[in-house]
Design an enzyme around this catalytic site. Structure first.
Site, PDB file in Angstrom:
ATOM      1  N   LYS A 101      41.541  46.541  37.295  1.00  0.00           N
ATOM      2  CA  LYS A 101      41.738  47.930  37.686  1.00  0.00           C
ATOM      3  C   LYS A 101      41.006  48.147  38.997  1.00  0.00           C
ATOM      4  O   LYS A 101      40.026  47.505  39.301  1.00  0.00           O
ATOM      5  CB  LYS A 101      41.205  48.877  36.625  1.00  0.00           C
ATOM      6  CG  LYS A 101      39.718  48.728  36.381  1.00  0.00           C
ATOM      7  CD  LYS A 101      39.172  49.892  35.606  1.00  0.00           C
ATOM      8  CE  LYS A 101      37.703  49.693  35.333  1.00  0.00           C
ATOM      9  NZ  LYS A 101      37.067  50.752  34.631  1.00  0.00           N
ATOM     10  N   MET A 160      29.157  49.318  43.150  1.00  0.00           N
ATOM     11  CA  MET A 160      29.984  50.499  42.847  1.00  0.00           C
ATOM     12  C   MET A 160      29.328  51.774  43.376  1.00  0.00           C
ATOM     13  O   MET A 160      29.393  52.824  42.745  1.00  0.00           O
ATOM     14  CB  MET A 160      30.207  50.627  41.321  1.00  0.00           C
ATOM     15  CG  MET A 160      30.890  49.414  40.711  1.00  0.00           C
ATOM     16  SD  MET A 160      30.823  49.416  38.922  1.00  0.00           S
ATOM     17  CE  MET A 160      29.162  48.831  38.624  1.00  0.00           C
ATOM     18  N   ASP A 182      40.919  39.591  36.695  1.00  0.00           N
ATOM     19  CA  ASP A 182      40.507  40.914  37.169  1.00  0.00           C
ATOM     20  C   ASP A 182      40.863  41.059  38.641  1.00  0.00           C
ATOM     21  O   ASP A 182      41.020  40.067  39.347  1.00  0.00           O
ATOM     22  CB  ASP A 182      38.984  41.070  37.010  1.00  0.00           C
ATOM     23  CG  ASP A 182      38.629  41.867  35.770  1.00  0.00           C
ATOM     24  OD1 ASP A 182      39.503  42.020  34.899  1.00  0.00           O
ATOM     25  OD2 ASP A 182      37.482  42.327  35.684  1.00  0.00           O
TER      26      ASP A 182
HETATM   27  N1  SAH Z   1      30.627  41.187  38.572  1.00  0.00           N
HETATM   28  C1  SAH Z   1      30.669  41.580  39.960  1.00  0.00           C
HETATM   29  C2  SAH Z   1      30.437  43.065  40.132  1.00  0.00           C
HETATM   30  C3  SAH Z   1      31.518  43.924  39.513  1.00  0.00           C
HETATM   31  S1  SAH Z   1      31.239  45.628  39.790  1.00  0.00           S
HETATM   32  C4  SAH Z   1      29.668  40.760  40.762  1.00  0.00           C
HETATM   33  O1  SAH Z   1      28.863  40.044  40.160  1.00  0.00           O
HETATM   34  O2  SAH Z   1      29.682  40.824  41.985  1.00  0.00           O
HETATM   35  C5  SAH Z   1      32.273  45.891  41.198  1.00  0.00           C
HETATM   36  C6  SAH Z   1      31.422  46.114  42.432  1.00  0.00           C
HETATM   37  O3  SAH Z   1      30.920  44.870  42.897  1.00  0.00           O
HETATM   38  C7  SAH Z   1      32.170  46.680  43.610  1.00  0.00           C
HETATM   39  O4  SAH Z   1      32.307  48.088  43.511  1.00  0.00           O
HETATM   40  C8  SAH Z   1      31.269  46.290  44.750  1.00  0.00           C
HETATM   41  O5  SAH Z   1      30.162  47.163  44.821  1.00  0.00           O
HETATM   42  C9  SAH Z   1      30.750  44.927  44.286  1.00  0.00           C
HETATM   43  N2  SAH Z   1      31.484  43.800  44.885  1.00  0.00           N
HETATM   44  C10 SAH Z   1      32.218  42.881  44.259  1.00  0.00           C
HETATM   45  N3  SAH Z   1      32.682  41.957  45.125  1.00  0.00           N
HETATM   46  C11 SAH Z   1      32.213  42.314  46.343  1.00  0.00           C
HETATM   47  C12 SAH Z   1      32.326  41.756  47.646  1.00  0.00           C
HETATM   48  N4  SAH Z   1      33.012  40.637  47.886  1.00  0.00           N
HETATM   49  N5  SAH Z   1      31.694  42.393  48.662  1.00  0.00           N
HETATM   50  C13 SAH Z   1      30.967  43.500  48.454  1.00  0.00           C
HETATM   51  N6  SAH Z   1      30.843  44.081  47.238  1.00  0.00           N
HETATM   52  C14 SAH Z   1      31.442  43.494  46.200  1.00  0.00           C
END
Ligand code: SAH
Length: 283
Positions: free
Chosen positions: A69, A182, A47
């Protein structure tokens, strides 16, 4: 059945899909189990929130498929991803599906798990460090607090468009720390809903961009200034919105919020004087 065909069947490799959380970005924030499975994989589906540096653990001849995506961009259809994983595992391959953070948090993992299990394919789940945890690290403090936050709620900024919205303010009124994933695109709407729900405009808020990366940014603000802070600082995805007393730089005693534990002694906690580097901005 001939003896040789029995032998052949017995030798047939059993495929498997490992659904793995690749952590928030820092390539060291990966579990040992993830590293082992990545190193054993025949095929890896990646991803786009996954830091590609972690692919250094993969074999030289691994087949990599980038299937992520980015908000608004063309994405690989979920049905294609499902079929690809089933096809590869069906051939006896070790398939690794890498998702950012924890694969089981806002990763649409259940759709993949159901699809594969319905076809009798082994699925192994490997938790990862979710970005909210990395946000706590970037904030330099715990997302829960004995006096100020008895819990943590991980929320999507994109509730389904079926009218069953989340009562965010009811959650926040209980003094829980809210972390929105998100949430950037709907930041203004989230702010409005929370304010209309009766939350204090002075409630501390933080925006954590690229948590765990060396160029992570932490913007400190308030609920009332949240969307202004996002646009003024041109915050980019991925970012999290953290709301609640723990988003304040320190739990100073002059912060008094009218949710829940107003009797809490908001003394500065030992260890609160964390030296913040230049990555800390005040919006
Ligand atoms: N599975 C992921 C979340 C996926 S949804 C997790 O556990 O973190 C995608 C959202 O995750 C992004 O829009 C953002 O809000 C957040 N996100 C993922 N990685 C991030 C990072 N390194 N820093 C800040 N927000 C992050």
């Amino acid at each position: 059945m001939s003896r040789s065909s029995v032998g052949h069947n017995n030798l047939k490799k059993i495929g498997k899909v490992s659904l793995i959380g690749a952590g928030p970005g820092d390539p060291e924030m990966l579990t040992l189990k993830a590293v082992r499975l990545i190193s054993e994989a025949d095929v890896i589906l990646v991803d786009d929130l996954v830091n590609r540096e972690i692919l250094q653990h993969a074999r030289a001849n691994v087949r990599l498929r980038y299937v992520g995506k980015r908000g608004g961009c063309r994405s690989t259809p979920q049905s294609f991803i499902n079929r690809l994983m089933a096809h590869e595992a069906g051939k006896g391959h070790q398939v690794v599906r890498l998702k950012g953070g924890d694969a089981l948090i806002f990763g649409r993992a259940n759709e993949e798990i159901d699809f594969l299990r319905e076809r009798g394919i082994n699925v192994e789940l490997v938790a990862g460090i979710t970005s909210a945890q990395a946000a706590g690290m970037a904030l330099g403090r715990s997302l829960t607090d004995r006096a100020h936050s008895h819990g943590l709620v991980l929320l999507t900024g994109h509730p389904q468009k079926d009218g069953t919205g989340i009562n965010y303010s009811a959650l926040a009124q209980q003094g829980l720390t809210l972390v929105f994933y998100m949430g950037l695109a709907r930041c203004e709407a989230i702010q409005k809903e929370l304010l209309e729900g009766g939350l204090n405009a002075a409630l501390p808020a933080a925006i954590v961009e690229r948590a765990s990366y060396s160029d992570a940014r932490v913007l400190r603000t308030t609920l009332g200034e949240l969307s202004g802070c996002v646009s003024k600082n041109a915050v980019q995805s991925p970012a999290l919105l953290v709301l609640g007393q723990v988003a304040a730089l320190a739990l100073a005693s002059d912060f008094e919020f009218d949710f829940g534990s107003s009797s809490a002694t908001a003394a500065r906690l030992p260890g609160a004087e964390i030296p913040f580097g230049p990555q800390v901005h005040f919006g």
